[in-house]
Design a protein around this motif. Sequence first.
Motif, PDB file in Angstrom:
ATOM      1  N   VAL A 174       0.840  -1.201   0.000  1.00 46.50           N
ATOM      2  CA  VAL A 174       0.000   0.000   0.000  1.00 46.50           C
ATOM      3  C   VAL A 174       0.873   1.249   0.000  1.00 46.50           C
ATOM      4  N   VAL A 175       0.237   2.381  -0.240  1.00 47.77           N
ATOM      5  CA  VAL A 175       0.941   3.665  -0.300  1.00 47.77           C
ATOM      6  C   VAL A 175       0.694   4.461   0.980  1.00 47.77           C
ATOM      7  N   GLU A 176       1.735   5.089   1.462  1.00 48.61           N
ATOM      8  CA  GLU A 176       1.635   5.946   2.643  1.00 48.61           C
ATOM      9  C   GLU A 176       0.509   6.965   2.486  1.00 48.61           C
ATOM     10  N   GLN A 177      -0.262   7.147   3.552  1.00 49.41           N
ATOM     11  CA  GLN A 177      -1.359   8.105   3.601  1.00 49.41           C
ATOM     12  C   GLN A 177      -2.525   7.720   2.679  1.00 49.41           C
ATOM     13  N   GLY A 178      -2.516   6.492   2.180  1.00 53.38           N
ATOM     14  CA  GLY A 178      -3.627   6.027   1.356  1.00 53.38           C
ATOM     15  C   GLY A 178      -4.858   5.751   2.212  1.00 53.38           C
ATOM     16  N   TYR A 179      -6.026   5.886   1.592  1.00 50.89           N
ATOM     17  CA  TYR A 179      -7.280   5.638   2.306  1.00 50.89           C
ATOM     18  C   TYR A 179      -8.201   4.802   1.433  1.00 50.89           C
ATOM     19  N   HIS A 180      -8.688   3.677   1.984  1.00 53.13           N
ATOM     20  CA  HIS A 180      -9.514   2.761   1.200  1.00 53.13           C
ATOM     21  C   HIS A 180     -10.828   2.397   1.870  1.00 53.13           C
ATOM     22  N   GLY A 181     -11.176   3.038   2.993  1.00 56.44           N
ATOM     23  CA  GLY A 181     -12.479   2.785   3.576  1.00 56.44           C
ATOM     24  C   GLY A 181     -12.452   2.534   5.067  1.00 56.44           C
ATOM     25  N   ASP A 186     -10.298  -2.723   5.485  1.00 57.04           N
ATOM     26  CA  ASP A 186      -9.893  -1.493   4.794  1.00 57.04           C
ATOM     27  C   ASP A 186      -8.949  -0.659   5.653  1.00 57.04           C
ATOM     28  N   ILE A 187      -9.243  -0.577   6.944  1.00 60.02           N
ATOM     29  CA  ILE A 187      -8.372   0.179   7.850  1.00 60.02           C
ATOM     30  C   ILE A 187      -6.981  -0.462   7.909  1.00 60.02           C
ATOM     31  N   GLU A 188      -6.947  -1.775   7.849  1.00 64.14           N
ATOM     32  CA  GLU A 188      -5.661  -2.476   7.897  1.00 64.14           C
ATOM     33  C   GLU A 188      -4.784  -2.192   6.683  1.00 64.14           C
ATOM     34  N   ILE A 189      -5.387  -1.782   5.560  1.00 64.81           N
ATOM     35  CA  ILE A 189      -4.592  -1.471   4.371  1.00 64.81           C
ATOM     36  C   ILE A 189      -4.585   0.029   4.070  1.00 64.81           C
ATOM     37  N   SER A 190      -5.073   0.835   5.013  1.00 68.55           N
ATOM     38  CA  SER A 190      -5.116   2.288   4.828  1.00 68.55           C
ATOM     39  C   SER A 190      -4.169   2.968   5.806  1.00 68.55           C
ATOM     40  N   SER A 191      -3.036   3.415   5.295  1.00 67.75           N
ATOM     41  CA  SER A 191      -2.064   4.105   6.142  1.00 67.75           C
ATOM     42  C   SER A 191      -2.671   5.325   6.814  1.00 67.75           C
ATOM     43  N   TRP A 205       1.670  -7.987   7.687  1.00 65.88           N
ATOM     44  CA  TRP A 205       1.509  -8.431   6.298  1.00 65.88           C
ATOM     45  C   TRP A 205       1.280  -7.273   5.322  1.00 65.88           C
ATOM     46  N   VAL A 206       1.295  -6.056   5.841  1.00 71.18           N
ATOM     47  CA  VAL A 206       1.142  -4.865   5.000  1.00 71.18           C
ATOM     48  C   VAL A 206       2.506  -4.219   4.797  1.00 71.18           C
ATOM     49  N   HIS A 207       2.822  -3.894   3.554  1.00 74.15           N
ATOM     50  CA  HIS A 207       4.108  -3.291   3.208  1.00 74.15           C
ATOM     51  C   HIS A 207       3.845  -1.902   2.623  1.00 74.15           C
ATOM     52  N   LYS A 208       4.262  -0.884   3.364  1.00 76.25           N
ATOM     53  CA  LYS A 208       3.950   0.507   3.007  1.00 76.25           C
ATOM     54  C   LYS A 208       5.090   1.147   2.239  1.00 76.25           C
ATOM     55  N   VAL A 209       4.739   1.845   1.151  1.00 75.40           N
ATOM     56  CA  VAL A 209       5.747   2.555   0.358  1.00 75.40           C
ATOM     57  C   VAL A 209       5.435   4.054   0.394  1.00 75.40           C
ATOM     58  N   PRO A 210       6.440   4.901   0.151  1.00 73.74           N
ATOM     59  CA  PRO A 210       6.221   6.354   0.215  1.00 73.74           C
ATOM     60  C   PRO A 210       5.246   6.858  -0.854  1.00 73.74           C
ATOM     61  N   ILE A 211       4.604   7.980  -0.554  1.00 73.18           N
ATOM     62  CA  ILE A 211       3.748   8.646  -1.541  1.00 73.18           C
ATOM     63  C   ILE A 211       4.609   9.060  -2.735  1.00 73.18           C
ATOM     64  N   PRO A 212       4.180   8.728  -3.948  1.00 68.19           N
ATOM     65  CA  PRO A 212       4.970   9.117  -5.136  1.00 68.19           C
ATOM     66  C   PRO A 212       4.755  10.581  -5.497  1.00 68.19           C
ATOM     67  N   HIS A 213       5.237  11.448  -4.629  1.00 65.86           N
ATOM     68  CA  HIS A 213       5.051  12.880  -4.820  1.00 65.86           C
ATOM     69  C   HIS A 213       6.366  13.514  -5.251  1.00 65.86           C
ATOM     70  N   ALA A 214       6.451  13.857  -6.516  1.00 68.00           N
ATOM     71  CA  ALA A 214       7.651  14.495  -7.044  1.00 68.00           C
ATOM     72  C   ALA A 214       7.562  15.995  -6.795  1.00 68.00           C
ATOM     73  N   LYS A 215       8.239  16.469  -5.760  1.00 67.13           N
ATOM     74  CA  LYS A 215       8.191  17.888  -5.417  1.00 67.13           C
ATOM     75  C   LYS A 215       9.006  18.707  -6.414  1.00 67.13           C
ATOM     76  N   LYS A 216       8.677  19.985  -6.471  1.00 67.13           N
ATOM     77  CA  LYS A 216       9.337  20.878  -7.418  1.00 67.13           C
ATOM     78  C   LYS A 216      10.852  20.845  -7.235  1.00 67.13           C
ATOM     79  N   GLY A 217      11.575  20.595  -8.336  1.00 68.99           N
ATOM     80  CA  GLY A 217      13.027  20.623  -8.296  1.00 68.99           C
ATOM     81  C   GLY A 217      13.680  19.373  -7.745  1.00 68.99           C
ATOM     82  N   GLN A 218      12.889  18.398  -7.299  1.00 67.64           N
ATOM     83  CA  GLN A 218      13.461  17.183  -6.695  1.00 67.64           C
ATOM     84  C   GLN A 218      14.055  16.246  -7.739  1.00 67.64           C
TER      85      GLN A 218
END
Length: 480
Positions: A174-181, A186-191, A205-218
Amino acid sequence: PVCVIWSGVGVVITISGFILYKIIKNKKRLVSKKKNVNFLIDKPSKAEIFERRKKYLIPSLSVSYSNSDPLLIVKGKGQYLYDENGVKYLDTRNNVAHVGHSHPKVAEAIAKQAAILNTNTRYLHPNLTNLAQELLSTFPSKLCKCVFVNSGSEANDLALRMARTHTKNYDVVVVEQGYHGNTFSDIEISSYKFDHVGGPGQPSWVHKVPIPHAKKGQFTDSVQASKHFSEFVKEACKNANSKVSAFFMESALSVGGVIIPPEGYLEQVYKYIHEAGGVCVADEVQVGFGRLGKTFWAFELQNVVPDIVTIGKPFGNGMPLAAVVTTEEIANSFANGLEYFNTFGGNPVVCAAGLAVMEIIKEENLQENALIVGDYLIKRFTELSKQYSNIADVRGSGLFVGIEIVDEKGLPSASYASNICTQLKNKHKILTSLDGKDDNIIVIKPPMCFSTTNVDYFVFSVEQELKHLQENPSHFPLTP
């Protein structure tokens, strides 16, 4: 006889005029003065309703603007909501009323069908199959099977069951700060939930990855950004010993702060997930049905085809209608002998609402409107950001836009964002909401009939509050 009709499906209670007269006389209730018709009216004050809410409902149900003055909303029309005094508020936050509050075509479809029949899907009914056909026509041919449920939460809960049944694996990426219900699974897979105060924490059993947010200039370009963020998914798959059941991600993150992944991200991610034995779930609950303007479904921006798609909120324009869309292969795997039945999912009334919504999106060119008005909104706020340093970023697509608010040091400021939202409501009669990891993103996801005139007034009002904020910095409790 006089009919008192509740909004619950198909509930109609008829009381004779004589009995109604006795009730009015004995209890001294107010009645309307319409000729030949007396409607029983119970009008407690807003303060009384607020107290009753606190007395009878669980405290974890938040009330918007409880930090200033909660609203008693009694009517909606288009992109506007009205309080008990008839005051009109511009709604920039409600992505449930997708085609507009109280759209007459949706209301008529619901009323007509409710007056004839409302039952479950064990009986044949044309509304069910017509809606399935209409919905699937908007997807790539691979996604050819669907099932209707009552909410996005239910849809994601069912998608997880389908993924595990099909893959025979258990772990989820799952993705960090994700929300699925809000179901337990759903709470177990919602960061957004398990990492929150009071949350249960991240399951093993949940593996969290960072939000794919490409900030300006990064990063130099989207290729570099997508490669950087997709590597976290590759590593997560290794940590799961290549026994991944599913990858869940909102195609564009809403509560995460309006984050649209860099181009190419999902192509790489889906490759790694499939290699690890999993299926890819695109959560379109908040961003589907043309909201992003350029495409009907947000995942289409990434040039990928998911294995499962979940949809909800806007589908019924406020009616409890959601769906899971998947491939024939996964649908067949799920048909393992254990029946799936949903008492209310896909009933004739909600399907009538869904069919009306799909028709309105086409007839009123709402996807095109989202693109045109959204581009104008982003342009206007981008111009404003050049004048006011408190706006750090303007991002999004179509009528899914985030305005990032920071303090004088350039740090995320939930209090400044809350201040702006509160004053927009109090002084300008505009309703907004906050999201993001630091609660400093003003999230704009209004009904799809939002106009450029609405944008002009919205931008003007925000500018007034930015001026006021610079002149008189003040802090408000976080606006729910």
